[in-house]
Enzyme design. Sequence first.
Site, PDB file in Angstrom:
ATOM      1  N   TYR A  81       2.803 -54.840  70.966  1.00 38.28           N
ATOM      2  CA  TYR A  81       2.496 -54.434  69.848  1.00 38.28           C
ATOM      3  C   TYR A  81       1.149 -55.408  69.218  1.00 38.28           C
ATOM      4  O   TYR A  81       0.477 -54.846  68.411  1.00 38.28           O
ATOM      5  CB  TYR A  81       3.634 -54.753  68.867  1.00 38.28           C
ATOM      6  CG  TYR A  81       4.621 -53.322  68.958  1.00 38.28           C
ATOM      7  CD1 TYR A  81       4.330 -52.297  68.326  1.00 38.28           C
ATOM      8  CD2 TYR A  81       5.653 -53.398  69.765  1.00 38.28           C
ATOM      9  CE1 TYR A  81       5.020 -51.032  68.512  1.00 38.28           C
ATOM     10  CE2 TYR A  81       6.431 -52.091  69.894  1.00 38.28           C
ATOM     11  CZ  TYR A  81       6.086 -51.055  69.336  1.00 38.28           C
ATOM     12  OH  TYR A  81       6.693 -49.679  69.635  1.00 38.28           O
ATOM     13  N   VAL A  92       1.389 -45.258  62.850  1.00 32.85           N
ATOM     14  CA  VAL A  92       1.914 -46.593  62.312  1.00 32.85           C
ATOM     15  C   VAL A  92       0.505 -47.091  62.305  1.00 32.85           C
ATOM     16  O   VAL A  92       0.402 -48.420  61.762  1.00 32.85           O
ATOM     17  CB  VAL A  92       2.597 -47.360  63.433  1.00 32.85           C
ATOM     18  CG1 VAL A  92       3.836 -46.686  63.554  1.00 32.85           C
ATOM     19  CG2 VAL A  92       2.211 -47.666  64.509  1.00 32.85           C
ATOM     20  N   ASP A  93      -0.845 -46.628  62.065  1.00 33.80           N
ATOM     21  CA  ASP A  93      -1.964 -47.331  62.110  1.00 33.80           C
ATOM     22  C   ASP A  93      -2.601 -47.659  60.928  1.00 33.80           C
ATOM     23  O   ASP A  93      -3.738 -48.301  60.830  1.00 33.80           O
ATOM     24  CB  ASP A  93      -2.945 -46.732  63.252  1.00 33.80           C
ATOM     25  CG  ASP A  93      -3.360 -45.120  62.906  1.00 33.80           C
ATOM     26  OD1 ASP A  93      -3.184 -44.765  61.599  1.00 33.80           O
ATOM     27  OD2 ASP A  93      -3.598 -44.303  63.701  1.00 33.80           O
ATOM     28  N   HIS A 141       7.314 -43.164  60.838  1.00 34.33           N
ATOM     29  CA  HIS A 141       7.617 -43.890  61.744  1.00 34.33           C
ATOM     30  C   HIS A 141       7.210 -45.655  61.745  1.00 34.33           C
ATOM     31  O   HIS A 141       6.751 -46.344  62.556  1.00 34.33           O
ATOM     32  CB  HIS A 141       7.040 -43.648  63.349  1.00 34.33           C
ATOM     33  CG  HIS A 141       7.553 -42.366  63.803  1.00 34.33           C
ATOM     34  ND1 HIS A 141       7.060 -41.533  64.585  1.00 34.33           N
ATOM     35  CD2 HIS A 141       8.658 -41.644  63.477  1.00 34.33           C
ATOM     36  CE1 HIS A 141       7.642 -40.461  64.895  1.00 34.33           C
ATOM     37  NE2 HIS A 141       8.962 -40.585  64.025  1.00 34.33           N
ATOM     38  N   CYS A 163      11.536 -66.323  62.531  1.00 31.94           N
ATOM     39  CA  CYS A 163      11.628 -66.455  61.181  1.00 31.94           C
ATOM     40  C   CYS A 163      11.683 -67.792  60.438  1.00 31.94           C
ATOM     41  O   CYS A 163      12.497 -68.530  61.176  1.00 31.94           O
ATOM     42  CB  CYS A 163      12.803 -65.631  60.697  1.00 31.94           C
ATOM     43  SG  CYS A 163      13.208 -65.736  59.023  1.00 31.94           S
ATOM     44  N   CYS A 181      15.599 -68.210  58.734  1.00 29.35           N
ATOM     45  CA  CYS A 181      17.038 -68.171  59.481  1.00 29.35           C
ATOM     46  C   CYS A 181      16.709 -68.410  61.031  1.00 29.35           C
ATOM     47  O   CYS A 181      17.591 -68.303  61.734  1.00 29.35           O
ATOM     48  CB  CYS A 181      17.637 -66.946  59.171  1.00 29.35           C
ATOM     49  SG  CYS A 181      16.949 -65.396  59.932  1.00 29.35           S
ATOM     50  N   GLY A 197      -2.597 -32.754  65.666  1.00 30.70           N
ATOM     51  CA  GLY A 197      -2.947 -33.928  66.563  1.00 30.70           C
ATOM     52  C   GLY A 197      -1.321 -34.478  66.957  1.00 30.70           C
ATOM     53  O   GLY A 197      -1.369 -35.720  66.874  1.00 30.70           O
ATOM     54  N   SER A 223       2.059 -33.641  69.644  1.00 28.26           N
ATOM     55  CA  SER A 223       2.763 -32.969  70.371  1.00 28.26           C
ATOM     56  C   SER A 223       4.056 -32.285  69.607  1.00 28.26           C
ATOM     57  O   SER A 223       4.602 -31.344  70.495  1.00 28.26           O
ATOM     58  CB  SER A 223       3.034 -33.798  71.537  1.00 28.26           C
ATOM     59  OG  SER A 223       3.844 -34.907  71.435  1.00 28.26           O
ATOM     60  N   GLU A 242      -5.072 -28.646  72.555  1.00 18.46           N
ATOM     61  CA  GLU A 242      -4.053 -27.606  73.093  1.00 18.46           C
ATOM     62  C   GLU A 242      -3.058 -27.057  72.320  1.00 18.46           C
ATOM     63  O   GLU A 242      -2.692 -27.617  71.486  1.00 18.46           O
ATOM     64  CB  GLU A 242      -3.717 -28.600  74.486  1.00 18.46           C
ATOM     65  CG  GLU A 242      -2.905 -29.703  74.209  1.00 18.46           C
ATOM     66  CD  GLU A 242      -2.837 -30.461  75.571  1.00 18.46           C
ATOM     67  OE1 GLU A 242      -1.684 -30.824  75.479  1.00 18.46           O
ATOM     68  OE2 GLU A 242      -3.580 -30.686  76.382  1.00 18.46           O
TER      69      GLU A 242
END
Length: 250
Positions: free
Chosen positions: A66, A102-103, A118, A147, A150, A187, A189, A215
């Site tokens: 990530y 998520v961008d 998402h 964190c 905690c 864009g 699927s 497609e």
Amino acid sequence: MNISESLVARLSQARSVCVLTGAGISAESGVPTFRGEDGLWKKFRPEELASFDAFIRNPDLVWEWYAYRRKLIHDVKPNPGHYALAELEQRVQDFTLVTQNVDNLHRRAGSKRVFELHGNIERSYCIECGTFVPELRLDELKAAPRCEKCGGLIRPDVVWFGELLPAEAFAEAESAASRCDVFLSVGTSAVVYPAASIPYLALEHGAYVVVVNPERTDLSFHAQETILGKAGEILPMLVQALPRKPEGGS
Ligand code: BJW
Ligand code: ZN
């Protein structure tokens, strides 16, 4: 590729428009899609990276993946497809943009009413106490951070397989799909549920459903139109084809 008269007519008269986007809209910005020849899942197995179990098994590996994508996304820019949707929002009375991405590129392009199904790779939180962590302090870390409150593991605020989608965003998406006159699926699927169910809700409620993708997808068998092409080329053409509103008009 021409934009059909039917679509131009429906879009220019539409009171309500809903758009669902997926990784394909960011492809022309340089963000890889998930599936397909150059997709991320060709190199990485989804179950090894995009699930909570995978994260617990190997937090550093998942975190590094990530961190790599966060850096990539940070270094790219929105493309004409993102900007065209931001412009379309200005032209339509009731406009909802639902994204699986998520961008953050839609917001960076100026879109306002955006619902992220998402999550967002730029946010992270503690899996134990839920505290959100400001992004800047997480940059460039190789190992999954802990964190400060905690000691729990920090994870990206994205939705992994087997996890529930954010309830409010999904409810807004369902509501927008149910009331829209025109629905664009751009864009994606459209194989990941429950996001993939949203265009079908629009169809059930009588919307004119259009797929924009290089497609055909499974949804193309049910949609009124499939416009074969890249989002960064088709969407600006679509917005340009709409008649200009008269000066001072509402
Ligand atoms: C262009 C272009 C250009 C290229 N212009 N286009 C069996 C049956 C049905 C469902 C399931 C099942 N087994 C499991 C499930 C549920 C599962 C699911 O749907 N799996 C299917 C894959 C089978 N779903 C879930 O688990 C979801 N949660 C859930 O269901 O909760 C209830 C539950 C709880 C407990 C137990 C079980 C259920 C959560 C799904 C979360 C998805 N997360 C990811 C990762 C996000 C974080 C990250 O970024 O790492 O989301 S997976 C990945 O796929 C990502 C995407 O948002 C998502 C969709 O992909 P997308 O955007 O469509 O990308 P691609 O690559 O697939 O397609 C790109 C398209 O662009 C292509 O068509 C290209 O042609 C096109 N394109 N260039 C326009 N220039
Ligand atoms: Zn914590």
